[in-house]
Design a protein around this motif. Structure first.
Motif, PDB file in Angstrom:
ATOM      1  N   UNK A  13       0.849  -1.030   0.185  1.00 16.11           N
ATOM      2  CA  UNK A  13      -0.040   0.035  -0.146  1.00 16.11           C
ATOM      3  C   UNK A  13       0.939   1.404  -0.069  1.00 16.11           C
ATOM      4  N   UNK A  14       1.985   1.404   0.912  1.00 13.93           N
ATOM      5  CA  UNK A  14       2.807   2.550   1.130  1.00 13.93           C
ATOM      6  C   UNK A  14       3.338   2.633  -0.429  1.00 13.93           C
ATOM      7  N   UNK A  15       3.759   1.851  -1.229  1.00 13.42           N
ATOM      8  CA  UNK A  15       4.565   1.966  -2.514  1.00 13.42           C
ATOM      9  C   UNK A  15       3.515   2.512  -3.460  1.00 13.42           C
ATOM     10  N   UNK A  16       2.141   2.009  -3.469  1.00 13.66           N
ATOM     11  CA  UNK A  16       1.123   2.355  -4.524  1.00 13.66           C
ATOM     12  C   UNK A  16       0.804   4.038  -3.902  1.00 13.66           C
ATOM     13  N   UNK A  17       0.675   4.309  -2.702  1.00 13.21           N
ATOM     14  CA  UNK A  17       0.242   5.582  -2.338  1.00 13.21           C
ATOM     15  C   UNK A  17       1.425   6.682  -2.619  1.00 13.21           C
ATOM     16  N   UNK A  18       2.822   6.320  -2.896  1.00 14.32           N
ATOM     17  CA  UNK A  18       3.793   7.101  -3.370  1.00 14.32           C
ATOM     18  C   UNK A  18       4.067   7.348  -4.873  1.00 14.32           C
ATOM     19  N   UNK A  19       3.065   6.564  -5.625  1.00 12.18           N
ATOM     20  CA  UNK A  19       3.317   6.643  -7.126  1.00 12.18           C
ATOM     21  C   UNK A  19       2.716   8.057  -7.539  1.00 12.18           C
ATOM     22  N   UNK A  20       3.574   8.998  -8.621  1.00 11.87           N
ATOM     23  CA  UNK A  20       3.371  10.062  -8.611  1.00 11.87           C
ATOM     24  C   UNK A  20       1.497  10.286  -8.965  1.00 11.87           C
ATOM     25  N   UNK A  21       1.252   9.465  -9.829  1.00  6.86           N
ATOM     26  CA  UNK A  21      -0.295   9.488 -10.110  1.00  6.86           C
ATOM     27  C   UNK A  21      -1.349   9.554  -8.899  1.00  6.86           C
ATOM     28  N   UNK A  22      -1.017   8.866  -8.198  1.00 10.02           N
ATOM     29  CA  UNK A  22      -1.688   8.541  -6.839  1.00 10.02           C
ATOM     30  C   UNK A  22      -1.709   9.943  -5.982  1.00 10.02           C
ATOM     31  N   UNK A  23      -0.433  10.098  -5.842  1.00  5.56           N
ATOM     32  CA  UNK A  23      -0.320  11.535  -5.083  1.00  5.56           C
ATOM     33  C   UNK A  23      -1.099  12.964  -5.778  1.00  5.56           C
ATOM     34  N   UNK A  24      -1.089  12.759  -7.201  1.00  5.67           N
ATOM     35  CA  UNK A  24      -1.858  13.973  -7.769  1.00  5.67           C
ATOM     36  C   UNK A  24      -3.071  13.477  -7.734  1.00  5.67           C
ATOM     37  N   UNK A  25      -3.569  12.415  -7.436  1.00  2.44           N
ATOM     38  CA  UNK A  25      -5.113  12.392  -7.366  1.00  2.44           C
ATOM     39  C   UNK A  25      -5.446  12.747  -5.850  1.00  2.44           C
ATOM     40  N   UNK A  26      -4.536  12.720  -5.000  1.00  6.39           N
ATOM     41  CA  UNK A  26      -5.021  13.228  -3.609  1.00  6.39           C
ATOM     42  C   UNK A  26      -5.279  14.826  -3.538  1.00  6.39           C
ATOM     43  N   UNK A  27      -5.266  15.279  -4.638  1.00 11.37           N
ATOM     44  CA  UNK A  27      -5.358  16.742  -4.372  1.00 11.37           C
ATOM     45  C   UNK A  27      -7.171  17.100  -5.049  1.00 11.37           C
ATOM     46  N   UNK A  28      -7.685  15.930  -5.319  1.00 14.82           N
ATOM     47  CA  UNK A  28      -9.256  16.227  -5.513  1.00 14.82           C
ATOM     48  C   UNK A  28      -9.984  14.700  -4.758  1.00 14.82           C
ATOM     49  N   UNK A  29      -9.096  13.795  -4.545  1.00 12.76           N
ATOM     50  CA  UNK A  29      -9.913  12.727  -3.881  1.00 12.76           C
ATOM     51  C   UNK A  29      -9.458  12.561  -2.459  1.00 12.76           C
ATOM     52  N   UNK A  30     -10.274  12.090  -1.588  1.00 11.97           N
ATOM     53  CA  UNK A  30      -9.664  11.955  -0.175  1.00 11.97           C
ATOM     54  C   UNK A  30      -9.018  10.825   0.069  1.00 11.97           C
ATOM     55  N   UNK A  31      -8.183  10.525   1.025  1.00  7.47           N
ATOM     56  CA  UNK A  31      -7.254   9.554   1.241  1.00  7.47           C
ATOM     57  C   UNK A  31      -7.967   8.293   1.329  1.00  7.47           C
ATOM     58  N   UNK A  32      -9.191   8.297   2.339  1.00  6.75           N
ATOM     59  CA  UNK A  32     -10.126   7.274   2.585  1.00  6.75           C
ATOM     60  C   UNK A  32     -10.543   6.665   1.149  1.00  6.75           C
ATOM     61  N   UNK A  33     -10.863   7.470   0.157  1.00  6.81           N
ATOM     62  CA  UNK A  33     -11.219   6.944  -1.267  1.00  6.81           C
ATOM     63  C   UNK A  33     -10.125   6.025  -1.873  1.00  6.81           C
ATOM     64  N   UNK A  34      -8.982   6.809  -1.991  1.00  3.08           N
ATOM     65  CA  UNK A  34      -7.812   6.390  -2.485  1.00  3.08           C
ATOM     66  C   UNK A  34      -7.320   4.872  -1.835  1.00  3.08           C
ATOM     67  N   UNK A  35      -7.430   5.009  -0.719  1.00  6.58           N
ATOM     68  CA  UNK A  35      -6.861   3.704  -0.079  1.00  6.58           C
ATOM     69  C   UNK A  35      -8.114   2.502  -0.279  1.00  6.58           C
ATOM     70  N   UNK A  36      -9.295   2.925  -0.410  1.00  5.49           N
ATOM     71  CA  UNK A  36     -10.332   2.157  -0.646  1.00  5.49           C
ATOM     72  C   UNK A  36     -10.083   1.386  -2.244  1.00  5.49           C
ATOM     73  N   UNK A  37      -9.687   2.271  -2.901  1.00  5.27           N
ATOM     74  CA  UNK A  37      -9.438   1.758  -4.449  1.00  5.27           C
ATOM     75  C   UNK A  37      -8.218   0.874  -4.488  1.00  5.27           C
TER      76      UNK A  37
END
Length: 459
Positions: A13-37
């Protein structure tokens, strides 16, 4: 011994959270939504639905395509205008703009001239009264079921009596002033309807503590049936439009005008639940009741839905005599059932402006519909066939709306639903039918492109 199970290599999970595209998605999506996906994608890899190599690309794809809501816009190619599963009435452009304007701070309960609190929903109320001069007053609540629940509750206990507990005995059904508690609603047995998802109007009304007094039979009810049922515990007379079915053959029913005399004789409120929401008669739907006619015939209160033939948002509209509507508006339940600023804005804009997608689809030029269908059929190598549309949403049951559709193989229906744009067609007798009645003409080319994409993906 080396464990060759590839699932051990599923990205952390920590590796996926650090992907540039995932970090960029954090500007519009909540962390709960991102972690759920991320979690759902990892689970798909563990169960073998996707490979380990597909995990990161799948997470990125889901995050990039994720909209603010899980609701997916669709093109309604079923030919059913008020399609409950697709959100019933589509809002007009005017109503959409009004909703957008109302998303911020608005003067929903403030008089800007005086700076003092004002009546909520005054604009929507005035729009309703202008559209229906037969009504003396109006109230908007959150849906049609709420409107019926509120009306039968507020208009109980006429003759000065208050409501009593549902489990009270006959001896207990009196008030402190020895007047009889009126909690009985008289309704024709043939009008005790069940609508979608097993929702039954009798069950709704009985939750108020009221008792239903059924009169007549399934197919025939006469004025004398109502007259004989009226007693000291009668609270109101109720007339319900059957909406999603018709009884034909040896039938008889009592109209609002006939019930008015009986209601006057016994000083009872007369309630008409019409459901579909026409303001006045429509020649294309000759048997569909309308608000103006019901009020002119003598109904004290008329109830309709906002998101059916009216073409607005989900709402329950209550129109009628000022004394009755005011009594309803002042009931404590009215607060629990009041609607929000977005709905009030959409209702007002729907009524005040002429554009209306529901009415456009209902009165579409059939020859023009055929021309559009032939054009799309040429784009997708389909065949144009005669096809009857429907009102839907419990309106005008059994009434066909003659038109045309593009016939395609049935197996294209699923990829069309899952495509972009999502196209919902009618599947009937082994065919996929594309009916353009409810599709904006500007989207015809999108329909053609979607069909050809679906055919290519299905090949």
């Amino acid at each position: 011994m080396v464990d060759a199970d590839p699932r051990r290599n599923i990205p952390r999970t920590d590796h996926l959270l650090n992907l540039p595209e995932v970090v960029a998605a954090g500007e519009r999506l909540s962390q709960a939504t991102i972690r759920s996906i991320i979690s759902e994608t990892q689970t798909a890899a563990r169960t073998g639905e996707i490979t380990v190599a597909e995990v990161a690309p799948t997470v990125i794809r889901h995050l990039s395509s994720r909209s603010a809501s899980s609701l997916t816009p669709v093109l309604n190619a079923t030919g059913i205008i008020v399609h409950t599963n697709l959100g019933r009435a589509p809002l007009s452009e005017s109503a959409r703009r009004a909703v957008a304007d109302a998303t911020g701070y608005v003067d929903v309960e403030m008089d800007l001239e005086t700076g003092r609190r004002s009546k909520r929903g005054a604009g929507a109320k005035q729009a309703l009264l202008r559209a229906c001069p037969e009504a003396e007053d109006a109230l908007v609540v959150n849906n049609g079921a709420a409107a019926l629940l509120l009306v039968v509750t507020a208009l109980r206990g006429g003759r000065g009596a208050s409501a009593v507990a549902d489990d009270a005995t006959d001896d207990d059904r009196t008030n402190s002033d020895n007047s009889v508690a009126a909690d009985e609603i008289i309704v024709s047995r043939g009008e005790l309807i069940e609508i979608g998802a097993g929702f039954r109007l009798p069950d709704l009304m009985m939750t108020t503590g009221a008792r239903l007094r059924e009169v007549g039979t399934t197919n025939r009810t006469h004025l004398d049936d109502y007259a004989q049922a009226i007693g000291t515990e009668t609270a109101s007379l109720l007339k319900v439009h059957t909406s999603n079915f018709r009884v034909e053959g040896f039938t008889a029913s009592v109209e609002v005008a006939q019930l008015r005399g009986l209601a006057d004789e016994h000083d009872l409120p007369l309630i008409a639940d019409l459901g579909s929401g026409l303001f006045e008669p429509d020649p294309s739907l000759p048997d569909e009741p309308d608000i103006a006619s019901a009020l002119a015939a003598g109904a004290d209160v008329v109830i309709v839905s906002g998101d059916k033939l009216l073409g607005g948002p989900q709402a329950g509209l209550i129109l009628g005599r000022s004394d009755a509507v005011q009594r309803i508006a002042k009931h404590p339940l009215a607060r629990a059932m009041r609607t929000d600023k977005l709905t009030l804005a959409a209702i007002e804009a729907t009524i005040a402006n002429t554009e209306n997608p529901v009415q456009d689809a209902l009165h579409i030029d059939v020859d023009q519909l055929r021309e559009r269908s032939e054009r799309v059929a040429g784009l997708v190598s389909g065949t144009v066939v005669a096809h009857d549309g429907r009102v839907g949403g419990g309106g005008a049951p059994g009434v066909p709306l003659p038109g045309w559709a593009v016939e395609l193989p049935e197996e294209l229906a699923r990829p069309l639903r899952l495509g972009d744009p999502a196209v919902v067609a009618r599947v009937h007798q082994g065919r996929c039918l594309i009916d353009l009645r409810c599709v904006p003409e500007a989207d015809d080319d999108r329909i053609g492109e979607a069909v050809n994409r679906a055919r290519g993906n299905h090949a």
